[in-house]
Scaffold this motif. Sequence first.
Motif, PDB file in Angstrom:
ATOM      1  N   ILE A  11       0.845  -1.196   0.000  1.00  0.00           N
ATOM      2  CA  ILE A  11       0.000   0.000   0.000  1.00  0.00           C
ATOM      3  C   ILE A  11       0.881   1.247   0.000  1.00  0.00           C
ATOM      4  O   ILE A  11       0.622   2.210  -0.731  1.00  0.00           O
ATOM      5  CB  ILE A  11      -0.950  -0.001   1.216  1.00  0.00           C
ATOM      6  CG1 ILE A  11      -1.990  -1.109   1.066  1.00  0.00           C
ATOM      7  CG2 ILE A  11      -1.630   1.357   1.373  1.00  0.00           C
ATOM      8  CD1 ILE A  11      -2.794  -1.371   2.327  1.00  0.00           C
ATOM      9  N   HIS A  15       1.361   4.436  -2.668  1.00  0.00           N
ATOM     10  CA  HIS A  15       1.437   5.872  -2.371  1.00  0.00           C
ATOM     11  C   HIS A  15       2.662   6.501  -3.043  1.00  0.00           C
ATOM     12  O   HIS A  15       2.594   7.614  -3.572  1.00  0.00           O
ATOM     13  CB  HIS A  15       1.516   6.095  -0.858  1.00  0.00           C
ATOM     14  CG  HIS A  15       0.274   5.702  -0.136  1.00  0.00           C
ATOM     15  ND1 HIS A  15       0.259   5.402   1.218  1.00  0.00           N
ATOM     16  CD2 HIS A  15      -1.009   5.535  -0.572  1.00  0.00           C
ATOM     17  CE1 HIS A  15      -0.967   5.084   1.576  1.00  0.00           C
ATOM     18  NE2 HIS A  15      -1.754   5.148   0.519  1.00  0.00           N
ATOM     19  N   LYS A  18       2.090   6.822  -6.819  1.00  0.00           N
ATOM     20  CA  LYS A  18       1.042   7.784  -7.174  1.00  0.00           C
ATOM     21  C   LYS A  18       1.597   9.174  -7.467  1.00  0.00           C
ATOM     22  O   LYS A  18       0.973   9.969  -8.175  1.00  0.00           O
ATOM     23  CB  LYS A  18       0.014   7.858  -6.045  1.00  0.00           C
ATOM     24  CG  LYS A  18      -1.273   8.558  -6.421  1.00  0.00           C
ATOM     25  CD  LYS A  18      -2.311   8.434  -5.316  1.00  0.00           C
ATOM     26  CE  LYS A  18      -3.628   9.071  -5.744  1.00  0.00           C
ATOM     27  NZ  LYS A  18      -4.666   8.927  -4.680  1.00  0.00           N
ATOM     28  N   GLU A  69      -2.872   2.822  -8.723  1.00  0.00           N
ATOM     29  CA  GLU A  69      -4.299   2.625  -8.484  1.00  0.00           C
ATOM     30  C   GLU A  69      -4.594   1.226  -7.969  1.00  0.00           C
ATOM     31  O   GLU A  69      -5.459   1.030  -7.108  1.00  0.00           O
ATOM     32  CB  GLU A  69      -5.080   2.883  -9.771  1.00  0.00           C
ATOM     33  CG  GLU A  69      -5.042   4.332 -10.240  1.00  0.00           C
ATOM     34  CD  GLU A  69      -5.723   4.523 -11.583  1.00  0.00           C
ATOM     35  OE1 GLU A  69      -6.465   3.606 -11.999  1.00  0.00           O
ATOM     36  OE2 GLU A  69      -5.513   5.574 -12.215  1.00  0.00           O
ATOM     37  N   SER A  72      -4.108  -0.235  -3.762  1.00  0.00           N
ATOM     38  CA  SER A  72      -4.849   0.434  -2.696  1.00  0.00           C
ATOM     39  C   SER A  72      -5.221  -0.579  -1.627  1.00  0.00           C
ATOM     40  O   SER A  72      -5.248  -1.798  -1.873  1.00  0.00           O
ATOM     41  CB  SER A  72      -6.120   1.085  -3.250  1.00  0.00           C
ATOM     42  OG  SER A  72      -7.047   0.100  -3.661  1.00  0.00           O
ATOM     43  N   LYS A  73      -5.533  -0.085  -0.454  1.00  0.00           N
ATOM     44  CA  LYS A  73      -5.951  -0.958   0.643  1.00  0.00           C
ATOM     45  C   LYS A  73      -7.183  -1.763   0.246  1.00  0.00           C
ATOM     46  O   LYS A  73      -7.253  -2.978   0.492  1.00  0.00           O
ATOM     47  CB  LYS A  73      -6.237  -0.125   1.890  1.00  0.00           C
ATOM     48  CG  LYS A  73      -6.583  -0.919   3.146  1.00  0.00           C
ATOM     49  CD  LYS A  73      -6.726   0.015   4.334  1.00  0.00           C
ATOM     50  CE  LYS A  73      -6.882  -0.750   5.638  1.00  0.00           C
ATOM     51  NZ  LYS A  73      -8.169  -1.498   5.700  1.00  0.00           N
TER      52      LYS A  73
END
Length: 352
Positions: A11, A15, A18, A69, A72-73
Amino acid sequence: MTLEVKKNIFIELGHFLKQFNANETVKNENVLKNDLFFNEFNKLIELSQSHNGWYTPEQVYFAIQSWAEALSKENLEKWLSNYNFDNVAPKNIALILAGNIPLVGFHDFLSVLITGHSVLVKTSSNDQHLLPFLAKYIIALEPKFADKITFVEGKLENFDAVIATGSNNTARYFEYYFKDKPSIIRKNRNSVAVIDGSESKEQLLALGEDIFRYFGLGCRNVSKLFVPKEYSFDAFFEAIFEYQDVIHYEKYANNYDYNKAVFLMSNFKLLDNGFLTLKEDASYASPISSVFYERYENLDLLKKQLNDEKDQIQCIVSNDLIDGSISFGDTQKPQLWDYADNIDTISFLLIT
Protein backbone atom coordinates in the motif's frame (compact mmCIF):
# COMPACT_ATOMS: atom_id res chain seq x y z
CA MET A 1 6.15 -10.97 8.41
CA THR A 2 2.41 -11.14 8.79
CA LEU A 3 0.08 -10.73 5.85
CA GLU A 4 -1.01 -7.36 7.23
CA VAL A 5 2.58 -6.11 7.34
CA LYS A 6 3.14 -7.19 3.73
CA LYS A 7 -0.09 -5.58 2.58
CA ASN A 8 0.84 -2.32 4.26
CA ILE A 9 4.23 -2.30 2.53
CA PHE A 10 2.63 -2.61 -0.90
CA ILE A 11 0.00 0.00 0.00
CA GLU A 12 2.86 2.35 0.82
CA LEU A 13 4.48 1.46 -2.51
CA GLY A 14 1.22 2.51 -4.15
CA HIS A 15 1.44 5.87 -2.37
CA PHE A 16 5.00 6.28 -3.64
CA LEU A 17 4.04 5.48 -7.24
CA LYS A 18 1.04 7.78 -7.17
CA GLN A 19 3.37 10.80 -7.16
CA PHE A 20 4.67 10.14 -10.69
CA ASN A 21 2.27 11.31 -13.35
CA ALA A 22 2.67 12.27 -16.99
CA ASN A 23 0.71 15.49 -16.41
CA GLU A 24 2.44 16.55 -13.22
CA THR A 25 4.82 14.85 -10.82
CA VAL A 26 4.41 16.26 -7.32
CA LYS A 27 6.40 15.17 -4.30
CA ASN A 28 4.26 14.21 -1.32
CA GLU A 29 6.15 14.84 1.89
CA ASN A 30 4.05 12.24 3.70
CA VAL A 31 5.34 9.37 1.57
CA LEU A 32 7.90 7.24 3.40
CA LYS A 33 11.53 7.21 2.23
CA ASN A 34 10.84 9.93 -0.33
CA ASP A 35 14.09 11.76 0.37
CA LEU A 36 16.01 8.66 -0.69
CA PHE A 37 13.95 7.54 -3.66
CA PHE A 38 11.83 10.30 -5.21
CA ASN A 39 14.46 12.06 -7.29
CA GLU A 40 16.17 8.82 -8.24
CA PHE A 41 12.94 7.29 -9.55
CA ASN A 42 12.12 10.46 -11.44
CA LYS A 43 15.48 10.23 -13.21
CA LEU A 44 14.93 6.54 -13.95
CA ILE A 45 11.63 7.32 -15.67
CA GLU A 46 13.35 9.96 -17.79
CA LEU A 47 16.05 7.45 -18.75
CA SER A 48 13.70 4.53 -19.47
CA GLN A 49 13.54 5.22 -23.18
CA SER A 50 17.33 5.05 -23.41
CA HIS A 51 17.15 1.56 -21.88
CA ASN A 52 14.27 0.45 -24.12
CA GLY A 53 13.19 2.54 -27.08
CA TRP A 54 9.54 1.51 -26.64
CA TYR A 55 9.47 2.73 -23.03
CA THR A 56 8.56 6.35 -23.70
CA PRO A 57 7.87 8.48 -20.60
CA GLU A 58 4.15 8.47 -21.45
CA GLN A 59 4.01 4.67 -21.49
CA VAL A 60 6.09 4.30 -18.31
CA TYR A 61 3.95 6.85 -16.47
CA PHE A 62 0.83 4.97 -17.55
CA ALA A 63 2.19 1.69 -16.15
CA ILE A 64 3.22 3.38 -12.91
CA GLN A 65 -0.18 5.03 -12.44
CA SER A 66 -1.95 1.73 -13.18
CA TRP A 67 -0.05 0.09 -10.35
CA ALA A 68 -0.55 3.09 -8.07
CA GLU A 69 -4.30 2.63 -8.48
CA ALA A 70 -4.14 -1.15 -8.09
CA LEU A 71 -2.14 -1.07 -4.85
CA SER A 72 -4.85 0.43 -2.70
CA LYS A 73 -5.95 -0.96 0.64
CA GLU A 74 -9.39 -1.76 -0.77
CA ASN A 75 -8.02 -3.61 -3.81
CA LEU A 76 -5.49 -5.64 -1.86
CA GLU A 77 -8.06 -6.69 0.72
CA LYS A 78 -10.62 -7.60 -1.94
CA TRP A 79 -8.01 -9.61 -3.85
CA LEU A 80 -6.59 -11.52 -0.92
CA SER A 81 -9.78 -12.10 1.10
CA ASN A 82 -10.63 -15.22 -0.91
CA TYR A 83 -7.50 -17.12 0.09
CA ASN A 84 -6.27 -18.92 3.19
CA PHE A 85 -2.66 -17.99 3.95
CA ASP A 86 -2.35 -20.22 7.03
CA ASN A 87 0.38 -22.84 7.00
CA VAL A 88 2.22 -21.60 3.91
CA ALA A 89 5.61 -23.32 3.72
CA PRO A 90 8.03 -20.66 2.38
CA LYS A 91 9.80 -21.72 -0.80
CA ASN A 92 11.99 -20.21 -3.50
CA ILE A 93 9.98 -19.21 -6.57
CA ALA A 94 11.81 -18.38 -9.79
CA LEU A 95 10.36 -15.77 -12.14
CA ILE A 96 11.39 -15.43 -15.77
CA LEU A 97 9.87 -12.15 -16.88
CA ALA A 98 8.91 -10.68 -20.21
CA GLY A 99 9.85 -7.12 -21.13
CA ASN A 100 7.31 -6.16 -23.75
CA ILE A 101 5.67 -3.47 -21.60
CA PRO A 102 6.90 -1.63 -18.48
CA LEU A 103 6.62 -3.61 -15.22
CA VAL A 104 4.82 -6.46 -16.98
CA GLY A 105 6.14 -8.95 -14.39
CA PHE A 106 5.21 -6.97 -11.30
CA HIS A 107 2.04 -8.96 -10.60
CA ASP A 108 4.00 -12.21 -10.36
CA PHE A 109 6.59 -10.48 -8.16
CA LEU A 110 3.86 -9.16 -5.86
CA SER A 111 2.08 -12.52 -5.74
CA VAL A 112 5.19 -14.41 -4.67
CA LEU A 113 6.05 -12.00 -1.88
CA ILE A 114 2.49 -11.57 -0.60
CA THR A 115 2.15 -15.35 -0.21
CA GLY A 116 5.28 -15.49 1.95
CA HIS A 117 7.72 -17.05 -0.50
CA SER A 118 11.13 -15.84 -1.64
CA VAL A 119 11.54 -14.69 -5.22
CA LEU A 120 14.41 -15.24 -7.65
CA VAL A 121 13.90 -12.86 -10.56
CA LYS A 122 15.39 -13.12 -14.01
CA THR A 123 14.40 -9.91 -15.75
CA SER A 124 14.12 -9.45 -19.48
CA SER A 125 16.97 -7.57 -21.13
CA ASN A 126 14.26 -5.13 -22.25
CA ASP A 127 13.18 -4.22 -18.72
CA GLN A 128 16.09 -4.44 -16.30
CA HIS A 129 15.68 -1.30 -14.21
CA LEU A 130 12.14 -0.52 -13.08
CA LEU A 131 11.38 -3.63 -11.02
CA PRO A 132 14.80 -3.73 -9.27
CA PHE A 133 14.26 -0.11 -8.27
CA LEU A 134 10.85 -0.86 -6.76
CA ALA A 135 12.42 -3.82 -4.95
CA LYS A 136 14.97 -1.44 -3.41
CA TYR A 137 12.15 0.78 -2.21
CA ILE A 138 10.28 -2.17 -0.67
CA ILE A 139 13.43 -3.31 1.13
CA ALA A 140 13.97 0.20 2.47
CA LEU A 141 10.46 0.08 3.93
CA GLU A 142 10.92 -3.41 5.36
CA PRO A 143 14.53 -4.71 5.55
CA LYS A 144 13.27 -8.28 6.07
CA PHE A 145 12.43 -8.34 2.36
CA ALA A 146 16.17 -8.22 1.61
CA ASP A 147 16.39 -11.96 2.27
CA LYS A 148 13.28 -12.60 0.17
CA ILE A 149 14.27 -10.88 -3.09
CA THR A 150 17.10 -11.92 -5.41
CA PHE A 151 17.76 -10.75 -8.95
CA VAL A 152 19.63 -13.32 -11.03
CA GLU A 153 21.73 -12.53 -14.09
CA GLY A 154 23.01 -16.00 -14.89
CA LYS A 155 21.54 -19.46 -14.45
CA LEU A 156 18.60 -19.92 -12.10
CA GLU A 157 19.43 -22.33 -9.31
CA ASN A 158 17.99 -23.54 -6.01
CA PHE A 159 14.32 -22.88 -6.68
CA ASP A 160 11.22 -24.95 -5.92
CA ALA A 161 8.80 -23.69 -8.57
CA VAL A 162 8.83 -21.36 -11.54
CA ILE A 163 6.62 -18.88 -13.34
CA ALA A 164 7.97 -18.17 -16.82
CA THR A 165 6.66 -15.96 -19.58
CA GLY A 166 7.83 -16.06 -23.19
CA SER A 167 6.96 -16.76 -26.78
CA ASN A 168 5.46 -20.03 -27.96
CA ASN A 169 8.96 -21.15 -28.95
CA THR A 170 10.57 -20.33 -25.60
CA ALA A 171 7.59 -21.88 -23.81
CA ARG A 172 8.45 -25.25 -25.33
CA TYR A 173 11.97 -24.87 -23.96
CA PHE A 174 10.61 -23.84 -20.56
CA GLU A 175 8.25 -26.82 -20.46
CA TYR A 176 11.11 -29.21 -21.11
CA TYR A 177 13.65 -27.50 -18.87
CA PHE A 178 11.26 -27.15 -15.92
CA LYS A 179 9.39 -30.43 -16.40
CA ASP A 180 10.35 -31.62 -12.91
CA LYS A 181 9.21 -28.43 -11.14
CA PRO A 182 5.75 -27.04 -10.42
CA SER A 183 5.32 -24.32 -12.99
CA ILE A 184 3.17 -21.78 -14.77
CA ILE A 185 4.41 -21.38 -18.34
CA ARG A 186 2.84 -18.52 -20.26
CA LYS A 187 2.83 -18.44 -24.07
CA ASN A 188 1.78 -15.94 -26.73
CA ARG A 189 -1.74 -14.62 -26.35
CA ASN A 190 -3.61 -11.78 -27.99
CA SER A 191 -6.74 -9.81 -27.25
CA VAL A 192 -9.71 -9.23 -29.51
CA ALA A 193 -12.68 -6.92 -29.85
CA VAL A 194 -16.12 -7.99 -31.01
CA ILE A 195 -18.07 -5.22 -32.76
CA ASP A 196 -21.69 -5.27 -33.93
CA GLY A 197 -21.97 -1.76 -35.39
CA SER A 198 -23.94 -0.25 -32.52
CA GLU A 199 -20.86 1.15 -30.79
CA SER A 200 -20.75 4.86 -30.02
CA LYS A 201 -17.93 7.13 -31.13
CA GLU A 202 -16.78 7.22 -27.50
CA GLN A 203 -16.57 3.43 -27.37
CA LEU A 204 -14.62 3.25 -30.62
CA LEU A 205 -12.30 5.98 -29.34
CA ALA A 206 -11.76 3.89 -26.21
CA LEU A 207 -11.04 0.90 -28.45
CA GLY A 208 -8.18 2.97 -29.85
CA GLU A 209 -6.69 2.97 -26.34
CA ASP A 210 -6.90 -0.82 -26.31
CA ILE A 211 -5.07 -0.93 -29.64
CA PHE A 212 -2.39 1.77 -29.28
CA ARG A 213 -1.44 1.74 -25.58
CA TYR A 214 2.15 0.48 -25.27
CA PHE A 215 2.22 0.67 -29.09
CA GLY A 216 0.26 -2.59 -29.19
CA LEU A 217 3.06 -4.64 -27.62
CA GLY A 218 1.08 -6.15 -24.74
CA CYS A 219 -0.89 -9.38 -24.72
CA ARG A 220 -3.89 -7.33 -23.52
CA ASN A 221 -3.69 -5.04 -26.53
CA VAL A 222 -6.43 -5.65 -29.09
CA SER A 223 -4.76 -7.11 -32.18
CA LYS A 224 -7.88 -8.40 -33.93
CA LEU A 225 -11.41 -7.19 -34.61
CA PHE A 226 -14.46 -9.34 -35.28
CA VAL A 227 -17.03 -7.35 -37.26
CA PRO A 228 -20.36 -8.11 -38.97
CA LYS A 229 -20.28 -9.22 -42.58
CA GLU A 230 -21.32 -5.85 -44.04
CA TYR A 231 -19.55 -3.68 -41.48
CA SER A 232 -18.04 -0.39 -42.69
CA PHE A 233 -14.90 0.80 -40.94
CA ASP A 234 -15.62 4.50 -41.56
CA ALA A 235 -16.82 5.17 -38.00
CA PHE A 236 -13.90 3.21 -36.56
CA PHE A 237 -11.31 5.17 -38.54
CA GLU A 238 -13.00 8.46 -37.70
CA ALA A 239 -12.96 7.66 -33.97
CA ILE A 240 -9.35 6.52 -33.74
CA PHE A 241 -8.02 9.50 -35.71
CA GLU A 242 -7.17 11.08 -32.35
CA TYR A 243 -4.30 8.57 -32.08
CA GLN A 244 -2.63 9.80 -35.26
CA ASP A 245 0.37 11.20 -33.38
CA VAL A 246 1.62 7.65 -32.83
CA ILE A 247 3.08 7.77 -36.33
CA HIS A 248 5.48 10.52 -35.23
CA TYR A 249 7.26 8.02 -32.99
CA GLU A 250 10.15 6.67 -35.07
CA LYS A 251 10.10 3.04 -33.94
CA TYR A 252 6.37 2.77 -34.57
CA ALA A 253 6.65 4.57 -37.92
CA ASN A 254 9.41 2.20 -39.04
CA ASN A 255 7.19 -0.78 -38.24
CA TYR A 256 4.26 0.82 -40.02
CA ASP A 257 6.29 1.42 -43.18
CA TYR A 258 7.88 -2.03 -43.14
CA ASN A 259 4.76 -4.06 -42.41
CA LYS A 260 2.66 -2.11 -44.89
CA ALA A 261 5.28 -2.69 -47.58
CA VAL A 262 5.38 -6.42 -46.85
CA PHE A 263 1.59 -6.65 -47.07
CA LEU A 264 1.45 -4.70 -50.31
CA MET A 265 4.24 -6.69 -51.95
CA SER A 266 2.26 -9.81 -51.12
CA ASN A 267 -0.79 -8.26 -52.82
CA PHE A 268 -2.85 -8.30 -49.66
CA LYS A 269 -5.83 -5.96 -49.61
CA LEU A 270 -5.50 -3.38 -46.84
CA LEU A 271 -7.51 -0.66 -45.22
CA ASP A 272 -5.16 2.15 -44.25
CA ASN A 273 -5.53 5.53 -42.54
CA GLY A 274 -1.90 6.63 -42.57
CA PHE A 275 -0.92 5.23 -39.17
CA LEU A 276 -2.75 1.89 -38.90
CA THR A 277 -3.44 -0.84 -41.41
CA LEU A 278 -6.36 -3.27 -41.22
CA LYS A 279 -5.94 -6.65 -42.87
CA GLU A 280 -8.53 -9.41 -43.16
CA ASP A 281 -6.83 -12.41 -41.58
CA ALA A 282 -7.80 -15.47 -39.52
CA SER A 283 -4.76 -15.14 -37.25
CA TYR A 284 -4.84 -13.44 -33.86
CA ALA A 285 -1.30 -12.03 -33.69
CA SER A 286 -0.98 -8.99 -35.91
CA PRO A 287 2.30 -7.09 -36.32
CA ILE A 288 2.91 -3.68 -34.77
CA SER A 289 0.93 -0.91 -36.52
CA SER A 290 -1.57 -3.40 -37.95
CA VAL A 291 -4.80 -4.96 -36.70
CA PHE A 292 -6.35 -8.04 -38.26
CA TYR A 293 -10.07 -8.38 -38.74
CA GLU A 294 -12.50 -11.17 -39.47
CA ARG A 295 -16.13 -10.89 -40.51
CA TYR A 296 -18.86 -12.93 -38.83
CA GLU A 297 -22.44 -13.71 -39.82
CA ASN A 298 -23.72 -15.39 -36.66
CA LEU A 299 -22.85 -14.19 -33.15
CA ASP A 300 -23.54 -17.59 -31.58
CA LEU A 301 -21.09 -19.26 -33.97
CA LEU A 302 -18.54 -16.58 -33.16
CA LYS A 303 -18.97 -17.23 -29.44
CA LYS A 304 -18.28 -20.92 -30.06
CA GLN A 305 -15.19 -20.05 -32.11
CA LEU A 306 -13.83 -17.79 -29.39
CA ASN A 307 -14.45 -20.45 -26.77
CA ASP A 308 -12.76 -23.12 -28.90
CA GLU A 309 -9.75 -20.85 -29.39
CA LYS A 310 -9.64 -19.40 -25.87
CA ASP A 311 -6.08 -20.61 -25.31
CA GLN A 312 -4.95 -18.02 -27.87
CA ILE A 313 -6.92 -15.17 -26.31
CA GLN A 314 -5.98 -13.04 -23.32
CA CYS A 315 -9.13 -10.94 -23.11
CA ILE A 316 -12.18 -9.97 -25.16
CA VAL A 317 -13.56 -6.47 -25.53
CA SER A 318 -17.19 -5.88 -26.47
CA ASN A 319 -20.34 -3.98 -25.63
CA ASP A 320 -21.61 -6.92 -23.52
CA LEU A 321 -21.86 -9.10 -26.62
CA ILE A 322 -19.66 -11.85 -25.15
CA ASP A 323 -19.93 -13.26 -21.63
CA GLY A 324 -16.94 -12.20 -19.55
CA SER A 325 -15.87 -9.49 -21.97
CA ILE A 326 -14.55 -6.17 -20.71
CA SER A 327 -15.46 -2.64 -21.63
CA PHE A 328 -13.81 -0.68 -24.42
CA GLY A 329 -10.73 1.15 -23.15
CA ASP A 330 -10.10 -1.12 -20.16
CA THR A 331 -7.74 -3.79 -21.50
CA GLN A 332 -4.68 -2.18 -19.93
CA LYS A 333 -6.38 -1.60 -16.59
CA PRO A 334 -6.52 -5.12 -15.14
CA GLN A 335 -7.48 -5.60 -11.51
CA LEU A 336 -5.28 -7.56 -9.13
CA TRP A 337 -7.64 -10.51 -9.50
CA ASP A 338 -7.50 -10.49 -13.31
CA TYR A 339 -4.92 -13.22 -13.81
CA ALA A 340 -2.88 -13.63 -16.97
CA ASP A 341 -4.09 -16.62 -19.01
CA ASN A 342 -6.86 -17.03 -16.37
CA ILE A 343 -4.44 -18.99 -14.19
CA ASP A 344 -4.85 -18.15 -10.51
CA THR A 345 -1.29 -17.33 -9.48
CA ILE A 346 -2.07 -17.07 -5.77
CA SER A 347 -3.71 -20.49 -5.66
CA PHE A 348 -0.70 -21.96 -7.48
CA LEU A 349 1.68 -20.40 -4.95
CA LEU A 350 -0.36 -21.51 -1.94
CA ILE A 351 -0.31 -25.19 -2.95
CA THR A 352 3.21 -25.31 -4.43
